[in-house]
Design a protein around this motif. Structure first.
Motif, PDB file in Angstrom:
ATOM      1  N   ALA A 108      -2.925  37.826 -91.645  1.00 13.54           N
ATOM      2  CA  ALA A 108      -4.335  37.793 -92.363  1.00 13.54           C
ATOM      3  C   ALA A 108      -4.108  37.497 -93.581  1.00 13.54           C
ATOM      4  CB  ALA A 108      -4.799  38.919 -92.280  1.00 13.54           C
ATOM      5  N   VAL A 109      -3.060  38.091 -94.412  1.00 18.51           N
ATOM      6  CA  VAL A 109      -2.587  37.415 -95.871  1.00 18.51           C
ATOM      7  C   VAL A 109      -2.466  35.981 -95.851  1.00 18.51           C
ATOM      8  CG1 VAL A 109      -0.931  37.702 -97.685  1.00 18.51           C
ATOM      9  CG2 VAL A 109      -2.171  39.722 -96.475  1.00 18.51           C
ATOM     10  N   ALA A 110      -1.595  35.467 -94.860  1.00 23.52           N
ATOM     11  CA  ALA A 110      -1.215  34.060 -94.914  1.00 23.52           C
ATOM     12  C   ALA A 110      -2.228  33.279 -94.891  1.00 23.52           C
ATOM     13  CB  ALA A 110      -0.226  33.738 -93.994  1.00 23.52           C
ATOM     14  N   SER A 111      -3.289  33.221 -93.912  1.00 16.68           N
ATOM     15  CA  SER A 111      -4.356  32.318 -93.644  1.00 16.68           C
ATOM     16  C   SER A 111      -5.418  32.538 -94.695  1.00 16.68           C
ATOM     17  CB  SER A 111      -4.999  32.570 -92.171  1.00 16.68           C
ATOM     18  OG  SER A 111      -5.299  34.157 -92.089  1.00 16.68           O
ATOM     19  N   THR A 112      -5.679  33.583 -95.218  1.00 17.97           N
ATOM     20  CA  THR A 112      -6.462  33.731 -96.392  1.00 17.97           C
ATOM     21  C   THR A 112      -6.038  33.174 -97.572  1.00 17.97           C
ATOM     22  OG1 THR A 112      -7.319  36.016 -95.327  1.00 17.97           O
ATOM     23  CG2 THR A 112      -7.853  35.495 -97.689  1.00 17.97           C
ATOM     24  N   THR A 113      -4.546  33.193 -97.735  1.00 14.32           N
ATOM     25  CA  THR A 113      -3.860  32.673 -99.086  1.00 14.32           C
ATOM     26  C   THR A 113      -4.338  31.013 -98.927  1.00 14.32           C
ATOM     27  OG1 THR A 113      -2.428  34.382 -99.266  1.00 14.32           O
ATOM     28  CG2 THR A 113      -2.162  32.242-100.286  1.00 14.32           C
ATOM     29  N   ARG A 114      -4.196  30.628 -97.703  1.00 16.52           N
ATOM     30  CA  ARG A 114      -4.246  28.945 -97.438  1.00 16.52           C
ATOM     31  C   ARG A 114      -5.431  28.589 -97.848  1.00 16.52           C
ATOM     32  NH1 ARG A 114      -3.131  24.438 -98.914  1.00 16.52           N
ATOM     33  NH2 ARG A 114      -3.688  22.533 -97.466  1.00 16.52           N
ATOM     34  N   ARG A 115      -6.495  29.394 -97.133  1.00 20.38           N
ATOM     35  CA  ARG A 115      -7.952  29.274 -97.323  1.00 20.38           C
ATOM     36  C   ARG A 115      -8.461  29.024 -98.716  1.00 20.38           C
ATOM     37  NH1 ARG A 115      -8.550  32.245 -92.587  1.00 20.38           N
ATOM     38  NH2 ARG A 115      -9.384  34.084 -93.882  1.00 20.38           N
ATOM     39  N   LEU A 116      -7.910  30.290 -99.523  1.00 18.72           N
ATOM     40  CA  LEU A 116      -8.419  30.143-100.818  1.00 18.72           C
ATOM     41  C   LEU A 116      -7.789  29.066-101.667  1.00 18.72           C
ATOM     42  CD1 LEU A 116      -9.704  31.838-103.436  1.00 18.72           C
ATOM     43  CD2 LEU A 116      -7.524  33.174-103.466  1.00 18.72           C
TER      44      LEU A 116
END
Length: 229
Positions: free
Chosen positions: A33-41
């Motif tokens: 969740a942290v990795a995918s959300t960071t990339r989307r941001l």
């Protein structure tokens, strides 16, 4: 263990394995969740910058996550601005309200397209010359032109526009002999104050991403629980 004539046995090794798998699933869900959300941001920041700002400033956004692979108890994502002080200042200019004033009441010189770029540079903000640099490049002094009620100018006298990009250059005797007439060409606009654009806001995007981490984590946990069922 016996209770009222019933024998109960616990496979502690199996319980330990199940507990370990449960912990790893939760850690993996949080890390993902942290990795995918960071990339989307990062992608949203890039898209917002590209939409609002001319040029390649959007490429300044960079991100990294920890760990690179596998679950972790404390996963983290970091987004930063790649570049020096001028790149960071450019991001601040487009994302925060405010004003820029010249030092000690001096004007701020804003280069016009006719100013061109400094030799050997690209198309970014650092490529644009200052008035002193332009004069040194062309061995010609600029002339101050006051315009009551309007922004003052620095202009090049006896100049011509050259090339596809119409960059100002001093006229030469050879061009004049060939019939190329001279002109007075504005090179810089002089402003006492420049307002920050505040074209887009970073804060709301960060706040939205914080909520996405929690939603994605719990969705992943529910998914693994449903899969077991």
């Amino acid at each position: 263990m016996a209770t009222d004539g019933a024998d109960l046995s616990l496979d502690t090794a199996a319980l330990a394995r199940d507990g370990d798998r449960l912990v790893r699933r939760h850690l993996a869900a949080g890390t993902s969740a942290v990795a995918s959300t960071t990339r989307r941001l990062e992608q949203r920041l890039e898209a917002a910058t590209q939409s609002a700002v001319p040029g390649r400033l959007w490429r300044a956004w960079q991100s990294t996550t920890f760990p690179k692979s596998g679950p972790a108890r404390n996963p983290s994502g970091t987004i930063w601005i790649k570049g020096g002080a001028r790149t960071r200042a450019a991001i601040a200019f487009w994302t925060t309200p405010g004003t820029i004033r010249g030092r000690q009441g001096q004007y701020l010189a804003i280069p016009l397209p006719a100013a061109g770029n400094k030799p050997g540079t690209g198309r970014g903000r650092d490529a644009r010359p200052t008035p002193v640099e332009w004069e040194a490049m062309h061995n010609q002094e600029l002339t101050f032109v006051a315009r009551p009620g309007r922004a003052a100018l620095l202009v090049a006298e006896d100049a011509v526009l050259s090339g596809r990009k119409q960059i100002a250059k001093p006229n030469t005797g050879r061009r004049i002999a060939a019939g190329r007439g001279s002109a007075t060409i504005p090179i810089f606009v002089l402003l006492p104050v420049v307002q920050f654009r505040n074209a887009f806001a970073i804060g709301p995007m960060i706040t939205a991403s914080e909520g996405e981490i929690a939603r994605e984590f719990f969705a992943a946990i529910r998914g693994t629980a449903a899969g077991r069922g």
